[in-house]
Structures are given as C-alpha cells and as structure tokens.
Design a protein around this motif. Structure first.
Motif, PDB file in Angstrom:
ATOM      1  N   GLU A 258      31.885  29.180  19.230  1.00 38.69           N
ATOM      2  CA  GLU A 258      32.234  28.234  20.304  1.00 38.69           C
ATOM      3  C   GLU A 258      33.850  28.018  20.229  1.00 38.69           C
ATOM      4  O   GLU A 258      34.409  27.996  19.091  1.00 38.69           O
ATOM      5  N   LEU A 259      34.290  28.270  21.190  1.00 36.24           N
ATOM      6  CA  LEU A 259      35.716  28.004  21.502  1.00 36.24           C
ATOM      7  C   LEU A 259      36.207  27.768  22.862  1.00 36.24           C
ATOM      8  O   LEU A 259      36.158  28.508  23.713  1.00 36.24           O
ATOM      9  N   PRO A 260      36.638  26.174  22.877  1.00 34.01           N
ATOM     10  CA  PRO A 260      37.009  25.562  24.103  1.00 34.01           C
ATOM     11  C   PRO A 260      38.486  26.460  24.451  1.00 34.01           C
ATOM     12  O   PRO A 260      39.282  26.370  23.462  1.00 34.01           O
ATOM     13  N   VAL A 261      38.543  26.880  25.554  1.00 33.75           N
ATOM     14  CA  VAL A 261      39.841  27.804  25.851  1.00 33.75           C
ATOM     15  C   VAL A 261      40.894  26.891  26.717  1.00 33.75           C
ATOM     16  O   VAL A 261      40.409  26.216  27.563  1.00 33.75           O
ATOM     17  N   ASP A 262      42.020  26.809  26.237  1.00 25.85           N
ATOM     18  CA  ASP A 262      43.059  26.185  27.046  1.00 25.85           C
ATOM     19  C   ASP A 262      44.074  26.676  27.759  1.00 25.85           C
ATOM     20  O   ASP A 262      43.756  27.838  28.296  1.00 25.85           O
ATOM     21  N   HIS A 263      45.176  26.054  28.095  1.00 21.87           N
ATOM     22  CA  HIS A 263      46.000  26.634  29.184  1.00 21.87           C
ATOM     23  C   HIS A 263      46.582  28.134  28.765  1.00 21.87           C
ATOM     24  O   HIS A 263      46.682  28.992  29.558  1.00 21.87           O
ATOM     25  N   GLY A 264      46.568  28.212  27.519  1.00 23.09           N
ATOM     26  CA  GLY A 264      47.108  29.544  27.091  1.00 23.09           C
ATOM     27  C   GLY A 264      46.271  30.823  27.384  1.00 23.09           C
ATOM     28  O   GLY A 264      46.933  31.650  27.718  1.00 23.09           O
ATOM     29  N   LEU A 265      45.011  30.505  27.926  1.00 23.07           N
ATOM     30  CA  LEU A 265      44.061  31.370  28.364  1.00 23.07           C
ATOM     31  C   LEU A 265      43.713  31.348  29.698  1.00 23.07           C
ATOM     32  O   LEU A 265      43.736  32.413  30.342  1.00 23.07           O
ATOM     33  N   THR A 266      43.729  30.175  30.204  1.00 21.97           N
ATOM     34  CA  THR A 266      43.264  29.961  31.582  1.00 21.97           C
ATOM     35  C   THR A 266      44.337  30.206  32.635  1.00 21.97           C
ATOM     36  O   THR A 266      44.055  30.744  33.728  1.00 21.97           O
ATOM     37  N   VAL A 267      45.571  29.782  32.507  1.00 23.78           N
ATOM     38  CA  VAL A 267      46.701  29.870  33.057  1.00 23.78           C
ATOM     39  C   VAL A 267      47.130  31.507  33.431  1.00 23.78           C
ATOM     40  O   VAL A 267      47.004  31.802  34.813  1.00 23.78           O
ATOM     41  N   PRO A 268      47.129  32.372  32.540  1.00 23.30           N
ATOM     42  CA  PRO A 268      47.153  33.640  32.827  1.00 23.30           C
ATOM     43  C   PRO A 268      46.008  34.173  33.642  1.00 23.30           C
ATOM     44  O   PRO A 268      46.382  34.997  34.666  1.00 23.30           O
ATOM     45  N   LEU A 269      44.617  33.886  33.551  1.00 22.97           N
ATOM     46  CA  LEU A 269      43.598  34.136  34.304  1.00 22.97           C
ATOM     47  C   LEU A 269      44.051  33.943  35.832  1.00 22.97           C
ATOM     48  O   LEU A 269      43.810  34.541  36.888  1.00 22.97           O
ATOM     49  N   SER A 270      44.676  32.578  35.914  1.00 23.82           N
ATOM     50  CA  SER A 270      44.505  31.846  37.454  1.00 23.82           C
ATOM     51  C   SER A 270      45.809  32.684  38.012  1.00 23.82           C
ATOM     52  O   SER A 270      45.540  33.029  39.308  1.00 23.82           O
ATOM     53  N   LEU A 271      46.941  33.072  37.150  1.00 13.77           N
ATOM     54  CA  LEU A 271      47.928  33.524  37.863  1.00 13.77           C
ATOM     55  C   LEU A 271      47.551  34.955  38.290  1.00 13.77           C
ATOM     56  O   LEU A 271      48.052  35.396  39.502  1.00 13.77           O
ATOM     57  N   VAL A 272      46.602  35.781  37.606  1.00 13.41           N
ATOM     58  CA  VAL A 272      46.275  37.243  37.986  1.00 13.41           C
ATOM     59  C   VAL A 272      45.424  37.257  38.946  1.00 13.41           C
ATOM     60  O   VAL A 272      45.420  38.052  39.823  1.00 13.41           O
ATOM     61  N   PHE A 273      44.315  36.347  38.897  1.00 10.53           N
ATOM     62  CA  PHE A 273      42.818  36.457  39.632  1.00 10.53           C
ATOM     63  C   PHE A 273      43.125  35.473  40.730  1.00 10.53           C
ATOM     64  O   PHE A 273      42.132  35.493  41.691  1.00 10.53           O
ATOM     65  N   GLY A 274      43.699  34.456  40.615  1.00  9.89           N
ATOM     66  CA  GLY A 274      43.980  33.381  41.706  1.00  9.89           C
ATOM     67  C   GLY A 274      42.813  32.370  41.594  1.00  9.89           C
ATOM     68  O   GLY A 274      42.043  32.287  40.524  1.00  9.89           O
ATOM     69  N   GLU A 275      42.382  31.731  42.569  1.00  4.13           N
ATOM     70  CA  GLU A 275      41.409  30.703  42.968  1.00  4.13           C
ATOM     71  C   GLU A 275      40.137  31.573  42.983  1.00  4.13           C
ATOM     72  O   GLU A 275      39.941  32.023  44.229  1.00  4.13           O
TER      73      GLU A 275
END
Ligand code: DHB
Ligand code: FE
Length: 432
Positions: A258-275
């Motif tokens: 179990e690991l809630p993921v923060d901006h360190g992980l989600t911001v790169p995903l958003s930058l690369v894959f968009g909305e």
C-alpha cells in the motif's frame, strides 16, 4: 541456474514477495484478529466478517474449511495464519500438525520421538509444478529512460487549467515533443523512481528504497486534496520479480503493498501523458529517501540502476520497460538561501548524465547541496534511471531524444531529458 530452487523443497512453501502479493488481503485479515473485539466479531459471524475482506474465493474456502495447506498455497503466511488459528483456539503444534496428514496425537508423538528427520521422503508431498521450468522465450528489457523535475505547481497548473498562462506556457511547450514521443513509445511498464515528500512516509518510518508491489496506488492528499488524476495501476507479478532479483543482488529494498503516491510520481505522469482517464501503462513506484539524511549516495543509486537493468532483463515475459528518474534540478525550498538556481551546474549535470554517468555518480552529496541547493539532492535519483540503460563502458550507447531546461517553475529549475537505449542488452546471466 535456478534462482528459486527453494520452490522445489518438498512439502514447503517459501514466503516470498510473490506469495506475499498473492496473500496480502488474507494476511491482513489475519492481522485484524489481534484485538479481542475483532476476534469476538469473527467468532460471532464468521461469514459476515470474511465478506468484509476482499478475499479470493479460494482463500475464503480455505479458511472456512480450516485448511491451512490451502491457505498457504493461497499466499497465507504461518505467522499471520497463527492469529487466525489462535482465534479458533489452536496451538502452533495443532496448526502445524494439521498440515501433515497425521492426526493430532500422531503428530505430537512424532515430535516427542525427536521430530521429522531432514532426509525423510514425504509420500504426500506435492511438488510445485508451476515454476518448474524457466520459459525460454523473450524477456523484458529497458528501452528508454526519462528524466524530469516534479514540481507540484506544475500539477496544479494542469489541474487548474493554467497551462496557457504566460508564466506556464514555456514550461509546457518544452514537453510538447515529449508528449509526441510518448504517444509513439507507450511502454508496458514504467518503473518510476521518485521521492515521497512526507506523504506515504512520516518520520515513524524512513526506508531508503521502497518498491511498490501492489496492484494499485491511490493518489495522496498532500494538504490540498488528492490531485484529480487516475489511480496508478501497478504490476504485482513483475514487481515481485524485481524485488526478488534486487534483494538477491544485495539491495535490501522495503516492499510496499500500500503506497499513496504524491506529486513526485503523479506530476511526471501528467507532464508526459497529459490529461487522461487512465494512465496508458502500468507503473511500479520506486521511492528513494532524500528527505532525511543519510540519503543514498549517487554511486549507490547508479549501482541500483545497473542491478535494476539486470533484474528487468531476467523477467521471462516480453515487457517493454521504461525507467524514469524524477526530481531536481537545482532548487532550495528552505532557509535564507531558498530560491537558489545554478544553470551552469545543471547543464553540466545533464551533459555528464548522458556521457559520463559513472563519473557523475561519484559526486558527493555536499556538491549537490552547495551547488544545486538542499532539494537539488533529488537529482541522485536520476542516476538510478541512467544506470538502468546499457553500460557505456561495455559498448552500450544511448540516443538523446529530447532535452529541455527552463527557469523557473515555482522555486525550481525544470530539467528534462529522454534517452533511448541502443546498447547491447545485458543478459540475465551477466554478473557485476
Ligand atoms: C517544489 C519543487 C519540488 O521538487 C518539490 O518536491 C516541492 C516543491 C517547488 O519548486 O515549489
Ligand atoms: Fe521534490
């Protein structure tokens, strides 16, 4: 060489990361029985209590049938199952005996006579056939590494539709080529190296390296509410393989189901894959502690990347894997020196990351802090992703697909790089 020969010890199930992933909810259910209140509720209505847990039907059946062998085959671990047995009033000896085909009296008698001899043949032993032969087909490989800053304000700009404002427009323009590249190079799995920022881990637990072995990872609430982005889907089987190989290679990872993921992980995903409604691939989080010193050295991170490459290459399925390194570049978020930016140092870091990663890995922490600011230390994580590409010293080569640098995003110099791999693949048999 068979690295999991332990699976063929008769009448024995070794509890490894794969079993752990399989039995996660079963074992968590068992843990719930460590309070008197829950034990009473379980005994009052066993089925209703079990229904509240997301158990597989086989697991539920094993418990209702009091079949510990079946529970163990389903990922149960004896120390956890013992909590369940204790709730039913069973001793460890009764539990162990119940799995042997002997009666309780026969088992006790065998123990009194000195126990079961090590060389004894078990006539009822069932050898696990599932893992008998390693498939000889295509294996997984690392095709590219991607590096990017992970500033939370970048995520907020996307979530609040500010990407075309003059402040943000140049930042997102720098990722346009990335979006194009990413559409053409969707991997099966991204191993995403990032640091948790006091989201999943508070100071009660400070693990250095954490691999996410769960099936999915929720979006953390960092104080502003969780970002409105999709949950992250993991790859438990591949992650269990990586855990096995990396720990065998002496990297003592912490494994997180179990690991809630923060901006360190989600911001790169958003930058690369968009909305997107769903992320286009699976993601295995690899957290590195860079918050509380001591933090791992660049050399340790680079060596972990090398080991990760070998671990990927030994996975007997044809997965296309990318490794992403996130954080950085120069920034300092604290104290009178906050706002530090060092363009020259950042540029040299990018050059050396491409051309001289082993040399760059030798740079000590103090240089990062002095030259790139206290939070610039996040850049050591990029060395894990770089280490996962083929080794330049071994005839390997990489291609720089895209580079971008911009100051500022919030307090940070945004740096970004995509490297694809053309080197000779490190085979699973290669040793360091
Ligand atoms: C900022 C940058 C980070 O890498 C981070 O984790 C938090 C904040 C910033 O520039 O504001
Ligand atoms: Fe950060």
């Amino acid at each position: 060489m068979d690295e999991r020969a332990y699976r063929r010890v008769p009448g024995t199930t070794i509890f490894d990361a794969e079993q752990s992933a399989k039995g996660y909810h079963l074992n968590q259910f068992c843990m719930s029985l460590t309070t008197a209140e829950n034990r009473a509720a379980y005994l009052a209505d066993e089925r209703a209590y079990l229904d509240a847990w997301p158990l597989r039907e086989e697991q539920r059946r094993a418990l209702l049938a009091r079949d510990l062998n079946a529970a163990i085959a389903e990922g149960g671990n004896i120390y956890f199952l013992a909590k369940w047995g204790a709730t039913l009033g069973l001793s460890f000896q009764q539990m162990a005996g119940s799995m042997t085909g002997l009666t309780e009296a026969e088992y006790r008698e065998m123990m009194v006579r000195g126990g079961r001899p090590a060389g004894e043949r078990l006539d009822h032993a069932v050898l696990e056939a599932a893992h008998a032969a390693a498939p000889g087909g295509p294996h997984a490989s690392v095709s590219a590494a991607l590096f990017t800053s992970h500033v939370p304000a970048i995520g907020a700009a996307m979530d609040h539709r500010k990407t075309q404002e003059p402040y943000w427009q140049p930042v997102f323009a720098g990722y346009e080529p990335t979006r194009q590249w990413a559409r053409e190079h969707v991997p099966d799995v991204v191993i995403l190296v990032y640091n948790d920022h006091a989201s999943a881990f508070d100071l009660s637990l400070v693990p250095t390296f954490v691999l996410g072995t769960g099936a999915s990872f929720p979006i953390a609430d960092e104080g502003y509410g969780p970002r409105p982005v999709p949950e992250v889907e993991g790859d438990p089987e591949f992650a269990a393989h990586l855990a096995h190989e990396l720990i065998r290679a002496d990297f003592d990872l912490t494994l997180a189901q179990e690991l809630p993921v923060d901006h360190g992980l989600t911001v790169p995903l958003s930058l690369v894959f968009g909305e997107v409604e769903r992320w286009p691939c699976k993601v295995i989080p690899l957290h590195v502690n860079v918050v509380q010193y001591p933090v791992p050295s660049g050399a340790r991170c680079f060596a972990l990347g090398r080991a990760l490459r070998r671990a990927v290459a030994s996975y007997p399925r044809p997965l296309d894997v990318q490794v992403w390194g996130t954080g950085g570049m120069s920034h300092q978020l604290q104290g009178p020196r906050a706002g530090l930016i060092n363009r020259e140092w950042d540029a040299a870091f990018l050059d050396r990351l491409v051309e001289d990663p082993a040399g760059l890995a030798a740079v000590p922490h103090l240089d990062y802090v002095e030259q790139a600011g206290s939070e610039g230390i996040e850049l050591v994580m990029w060395l894990i992703a770089r280490g996962a590409l083929s080794d330049v010293d071994d005839g390997g080569s990489v291609t720089e697909e895209h580079r971008f640098y911009h100051v500022p995003a919030s307090n940070t110099a945004v740096g970004h790089l995509i490297l694809t791999d053309h080197g000779r693949a490190a085979g699973p048999a290669e040793e360091e």
